[in-house]
Write a protein that holds these residues in place. Sequence first.
Motif, PDB file in Angstrom:
ATOM      1  N   ASP A   8      58.338  14.390   3.298  1.00 26.53           N
ATOM      2  CA  ASP A   8      58.496  13.421   4.383  1.00 26.53           C
ATOM      3  C   ASP A   8      57.178  12.675   4.457  1.00 26.53           C
ATOM      4  N   ASP A   9      57.162  11.475   3.874  1.00 26.69           N
ATOM      5  CA  ASP A   9      55.951  10.655   3.845  1.00 26.69           C
ATOM      6  C   ASP A   9      55.944   9.695   5.023  1.00 26.69           C
ATOM      7  N   GLU A  10      55.639  10.231   6.205  1.00 25.84           N
ATOM      8  CA  GLU A  10      55.609   9.440   7.444  1.00 25.84           C
ATOM      9  C   GLU A  10      56.958   8.772   7.716  1.00 25.84           C
TER      10      GLU A  10
ATOM     11  N   VAL B 124      52.027  11.707   9.956  1.00 28.58           N
ATOM     12  CA  VAL B 124      52.371  13.093   9.615  1.00 28.58           C
ATOM     13  C   VAL B 124      53.085  13.136   8.271  1.00 28.58           C
ATOM     14  N   ARG B 125      52.675  14.077   7.452  1.00 24.25           N
ATOM     15  CA  ARG B 125      53.303  14.280   6.147  1.00 24.25           C
ATOM     16  C   ARG B 125      53.786  15.723   6.060  1.00 24.25           C
ATOM     17  N   CYS B 126      54.959  15.939   5.473  1.00 24.63           N
ATOM     18  CA  CYS B 126      55.553  17.280   5.390  1.00 24.63           C
ATOM     19  C   CYS B 126      56.022  17.571   3.973  1.00 24.63           C
ATOM     20  N   ILE B 127      55.991  18.850   3.621  1.00 24.35           N
ATOM     21  CA  ILE B 127      56.654  19.348   2.430  1.00 24.35           C
ATOM     22  C   ILE B 127      57.689  20.362   2.906  1.00 24.35           C
ATOM     23  N   ALA B 128      58.893  20.292   2.375  1.00 25.63           N
ATOM     24  CA  ALA B 128      59.996  21.123   2.879  1.00 25.63           C
ATOM     25  C   ALA B 128      60.809  21.686   1.728  1.00 25.63           C
ATOM     26  N   ALA B 129      61.431  22.831   1.973  1.00 27.55           N
ATOM     27  CA  ALA B 129      62.310  23.448   0.982  1.00 27.55           C
ATOM     28  C   ALA B 129      63.500  24.076   1.691  1.00 27.55           C
ATOM     29  N   ALA B 130      64.624  24.063   0.999  1.00 27.06           N
ATOM     30  CA  ALA B 130      65.861  24.606   1.566  1.00 27.06           C
ATOM     31  C   ALA B 130      65.912  26.122   1.434  1.00 27.06           C
ATOM     32  N   ILE B 131      66.772  26.739   2.259  1.00 22.26           N
ATOM     33  CA  ILE B 131      67.062  28.170   2.169  1.00 22.26           C
ATOM     34  C   ILE B 131      68.529  28.286   1.754  1.00 22.26           C
TER      35      ILE B 131
END
Length: 259
Positions: free
Chosen positions: A194-196, A202-209
């Motif tokens: 998530d690049d703003e 705010v920047r995020c790195i995410a992964a699924a479960i």
Amino acid sequence: MAESTSVQSLDRAFELLETLCRSRGGMSIGALSAETGLHKSTVHRLLSSMCARGYVQRDAATSIYRAGMRLCELSSYIMDNLDVVDLARLPMEQLGRETEETVHLVMQEERDIVYIHKVESSRGAIRMFSRIGMRRPLYCTGVGKAILATWPEDEVRKLWESSDVTPWTAHTIVTEDAFLHELERVRRLGYALDDEENELGVRCIAAAIPDYRGRASYAVSVSAPISRMSDERIASLRAPLLKACDEIAAALGGNMRRA
């Protein structure tokens, strides 16, 4: 002696049931006997008991036996009784200690994600605006993209078309082709960014479960101000994030498919 016989019968019944679950088109009594080494009369007796309780189904025309829907019913009860937050808490806390950043757990609900747990950054100087119960569209968040990357494309298209796609920031992806291209990138990398796109600065790195089918309804993210989230930092966060997601997936009986 009677107890030993009962345990043996139970063990044989489980062996038959597991064999049927692995069989795509079902099996005859003869095939099950050959596969398990059990006598045909034993196979018939155990299958009859399991048919009576709905664990096995018999095709009257072909005498082929298949695993029954009772198993799916019970698995849904098990999943309903699992407290995802309780199972995710320790891996998320470990991820928070390792990264020193804010960690979120979200669940998909219709066209949105809902924040259901949060571990605050230990740095403490800047707090994320997120709160438990807050909703955001799937399309403009890293966690949402991570979840959707596990879905079939036709379902993603339907969701996109039913969403009110508007730019939350100047960086939000708002065209279907660009979004589908982004999901391909997520599948290739194993994580989403998530690049703003949801919140400026705010920047995020995410992964699924992923669940046992490889499909996800939950995801975890690590979020921080862009000043602490260079491309190099993002790369270093990948391994601990995927490790945490794998631990949660394993606890939920899901699919661990990390590189």
